[in-house]
Design a protein around this motif. Structure first.
Motif, mmCIF file in Angstrom:
data_model
loop_
_atom_site.group_PDB
_atom_site.id
_atom_site.type_symbol
_atom_site.label_atom_id
_atom_site.label_comp_id
_atom_site.label_asym_id
_atom_site.label_seq_id
_atom_site.Cartn_x
_atom_site.Cartn_y
_atom_site.Cartn_z
ATOM 1 N N GLY A 38 -4.440 -20.773 8.227
ATOM 2 C CA GLY A 38 -5.284 -19.797 7.537
ATOM 3 C C GLY A 38 -4.492 -18.973 6.529
ATOM 4 N N LEU B 115 -3.662 -21.165 3.501
ATOM 5 C CA LEU B 115 -4.831 -21.345 2.650
ATOM 6 C C LEU B 115 -5.098 -20.104 1.808
ATOM 7 C CD1 LEU B 115 -7.249 -23.131 1.896
ATOM 8 C CD2 LEU B 115 -8.507 -22.080 3.778
ATOM 9 N N THR C 30 -5.171 -19.864 -2.317
ATOM 10 C CA THR C 30 -6.323 -19.300 -3.022
ATOM 11 C C THR C 30 -5.895 -18.173 -3.956
ATOM 12 O OG1 THR C 30 -7.822 -19.844 -1.209
ATOM 13 C CG2 THR C 30 -8.549 -18.129 -2.724
ATOM 14 N N ALA D 81 -9.425 -26.460 3.055
ATOM 15 C CA ALA D 81 -10.035 -25.746 4.176
ATOM 16 C C ALA D 81 -10.827 -26.672 5.081
ATOM 17 C CB ALA D 81 -10.934 -24.624 3.656
ATOM 18 N N SER E 6 -16.169 -23.311 5.666
ATOM 19 C CA SER E 6 -15.136 -23.213 4.627
ATOM 20 C C SER E 6 -15.585 -22.293 3.503
ATOM 21 C CB SER E 6 -14.806 -24.599 4.063
ATOM 22 O OG SER E 6 -15.836 -25.078 3.209
ATOM 23 N N VAL F 168 -14.753 -18.779 4.516
ATOM 24 C CA VAL F 168 -13.308 -18.551 4.383
ATOM 25 C C VAL F 168 -12.924 -18.371 2.920
ATOM 26 C CG1 VAL F 168 -11.026 -19.563 4.781
ATOM 27 C CG2 VAL F 168 -12.835 -19.856 6.488
ATOM 28 N N ILE F 169 -13.462 -19.232 2.062
ATOM 29 C CA ILE F 169 -13.161 -19.171 0.630
ATOM 30 C C ILE F 169 -13.626 -17.845 0.026
ATOM 31 C CG2 ILE F 169 -13.797 -20.166 -1.612
ATOM 32 C CD1 ILE F 169 -13.938 -22.895 -0.082
ATOM 33 N N ASN G 150 -11.241 -14.950 1.190
ATOM 34 C CA ASN G 150 -9.925 -15.044 0.550
ATOM 35 C C ASN G 150 -9.988 -14.766 -0.949
ATOM 36 O OD1 ASN G 150 -8.593 -15.670 2.918
ATOM 37 N ND2 ASN G 150 -8.694 -17.880 2.612
#
Length: 227
Positions: A115, A118, A122, A133, A152, A155-156, A159
Motif C-alpha cells: 500500500g 502504491l 501515485t 493496485a 482499487s 485506493v486510487i 492516494n
C-alpha cells in the motif's frame, strides 16, 4: 491514467511535472465517478480499501512534493520504467486462481508495504496505479477480481487526493482550459469504455492494453535518453 501523462506531455506539450500533477486531477475525478458505479453494484470492500489506502497516504504526499524537485528527464525515465514493468506483468499469466483467493495467508506487514509503495508511485508519477493496485488487491489481500477493481478505485482516489494536497503547497499552476475538457472527456470515455469492454474478452483486452502501454513506455524512454 497511465496513458494520460504521455498524452499531456507529447500531444499537449505539458512539462513532465505539470503533466503528472494534471494526471492526478484527471485520475481523481475519473476514479470518483467510476467508484460510484462500482459501489452501487456492491463491488467495493470499503474497510479493506481504506486500510490499504491509509498505508499509502504519507508516501503519496511525500512523493508528491518530491516530483517538482526532480529533473524532467529523471521523471520521464521513472515513468517509463514503471509503465514497462506494468505492461510486462499484464502479459504474464495471472498469479492467482480465478476466484482471487491467495495461496498464502494475508500478511499485514506485506499489505502495508505494498500500500505504501502504491501511494508513492501515485504521488510521484501522477498515475492512479490501478494497473498495480488490482494485482496487489487480488494477490496480497485475496479479493475476487471484480471486487479488486472496485476497491482499487477507492485506493486510487484516497492516494490521489493526498498527493494533490501535497502538490497544492508547492505553487503548482495548471492550464485549466486544457485540463478541464481533458478530464471531462476522460470521465465520459470511462463510462463508454466500460460498455465497450463488455464486448471483448478480458484476456484480449488486457493483452492489447499491455502492448500499447509497452510501446508508449519504450517511446518515452528513448525520447528521454537519446539526444
Amino acid at each position: 491514467s497511465v496513458l494520460a501523462v504521455p498524452a499531456l506531455i507529447y500531444l499537449l506539450h505539458f512539462g513532465p511535472a505539470d503533466a503528472t500533477t494534471a494526471g492526478l486531477v484527471i485520475v481523481t475525478l475519473t476514479s470518483v465517478t467510476a467508484l460510484s458505479g462500482h459501489a452501487r453494484d456492491g463491488n467495493v470492500a470499503w474497510r479493506t480499501g481504506l486500510l490499504f489506502a491509509a498505508a499509502g497516504v504519507v508516501p503519496a504526499m511525500l512523493a508528491g512534493t518530491l516530483a517538482d524537485r526532480v529533473p524532467a528527464t529523471a521523471l520521464v525515465v521513472a515513468f517509463s520504467v514503471v509503465a514497462a514493468l506494468a505492461a510486462a506483468r499484464m502479459l504474464r499469466s495471472p498469479a492467482t486462481d480465478p476466484s482471487g483467493r491467495p495461496s498464502l495467508p494475508v500478511r499485514p506487514a506485506k499489505a502495508g508495504a505494498v500500500g505504501a509503495g502504491l501511494g508513492a508511485v501515485t504521488g510521484f508519477l501522477g498515475v492512479g496505479g490501478g494497473f498495480l493496485a488490482v494485482p496487489a488487491l487480488v494477490g496480497v489481500l485475496g479479493l475476487a477480481m471484480r471486487r479488486a477493481v472496485g476497491t482499487s478505485l477507492l485506493v486510487i482516489t484516497v492516494n490521489s487526493l493526498a498527493a494533490l494536497g501535497a502538490r497544492a503547497g508547492t505553487g503548482m499552476h495548471l492550464d485549466w482550459a486544457v485540463v478541464g475538457p481533458f478530464t471531462a472527456a476522460a470521465v465520459l470515455g470511462a463510462w463508454d469504455g466500460k460498455r465497450l469492454a463488455g464486448k471483448v474478452r478480458g484476456r484480449t483486452l488486457q493483452t492489447l492494453f499491455a502492448y500499447v502501454l509497452l510501446a508508449v513506455a519504450l517511446f518515452m524512454l528513448a525520447d528521454a535518453l537519446v539526444p
